[in-house]
Design a protein around this motif. Structure first.
Motif, short mmCIF file in Angstrom:
data_model
loop_
_atom_site.label_atom_id
_atom_site.label_comp_id
_atom_site.label_asym_id
_atom_site.label_seq_id
_atom_site.Cartn_x
_atom_site.Cartn_y
_atom_site.Cartn_z
N LEU A 84 1.25 -1.49 0.03
CA LEU A 84 -0.22 0.28 0.01
C LEU A 84 0.44 1.24 -0.28
N ALA A 85 2.04 1.16 0.75
CA ALA A 85 3.32 2.35 1.08
C ALA A 85 3.73 2.60 -0.64
N GLN A 86 3.50 1.50 -1.30
CA GLN A 86 4.45 1.45 -2.16
C GLN A 86 3.54 1.98 -3.36
N ALA A 87 2.04 1.66 -3.65
CA ALA A 87 1.21 2.08 -4.87
C ALA A 87 0.73 3.80 -3.97
N VAL A 88 0.90 3.65 -2.98
CA VAL A 88 0.81 5.73 -2.48
C VAL A 88 1.74 6.92 -3.32
N LEU A 89 3.34 6.00 -2.79
CA LEU A 89 4.28 6.21 -3.22
C LEU A 89 4.64 6.36 -5.20
N VAL A 90 4.25 5.52 -5.67
CA VAL A 90 4.08 5.24 -7.76
C VAL A 90 3.26 6.71 -7.21
N GLY A 106 3.49 10.24 -7.60
CA GLY A 106 5.30 9.98 -8.64
C GLY A 106 6.74 10.46 -7.38
N VAL A 107 6.49 10.09 -6.45
CA VAL A 107 7.67 9.76 -5.35
C VAL A 107 8.60 8.97 -6.49
N ILE A 108 8.36 7.38 -6.91
CA ILE A 108 9.30 6.75 -7.05
C ILE A 108 8.05 5.83 -8.66
N SER A 109 9.06 6.01 -9.63
CA SER A 109 8.81 6.46 -10.84
C SER A 109 8.58 4.54 -11.11
N MET A 110 7.73 4.01 -11.82
CA MET A 110 8.07 2.45 -11.83
C MET A 110 5.90 1.92 -12.47
#
Length: 85
Positions: free
Chosen positions: A8-14, A17-21
């Motif tokens: 969930l944290a990764q999805a929010v960051l993506v 736009g914090v993480i580009s993937m």
């Protein structure tokens, strides 16, 4: 629970736009799949053990039944042993 929260944290960051993937790719989802596979393998192992135990129990009951053939008599509806004529 860790894998769900981390995913969930990764999805929010993506999404922010914090993480580009790609949004559909998550290494944490592989952890969830691994944990589920482990739990399912334990269930399969337990089912195999129960199957073996049942087979042994049936064999014991069959042996007892065949060895008790001389001790088991037929009884009629009145509860007495019928005589052979």
């Amino acid at each position: 629970m860790f894998f769900v929260v981390a995913s969930l944290a990764q999805a929010v960051l993506v999404f922010w736009g914090v993480i580009s993937m790609p949004i559909t790719f998550s290494l944490f989802s592989l952890g969830i799949v691994a944990v589920m596979a482990y739990e399912m393998s334990l269930d399969v192992q337990r089912a195999a053990q129960l199957s073996d135990d049942l087979r042994e129990s049936e064999a014991r009951l069959r042996d007892i039944t065949f060895s008790m053939g001389d001790w088991v008599w037929e009884v009629n509806d009145k509860g007495s042993i019928p005589t052979v004529r």
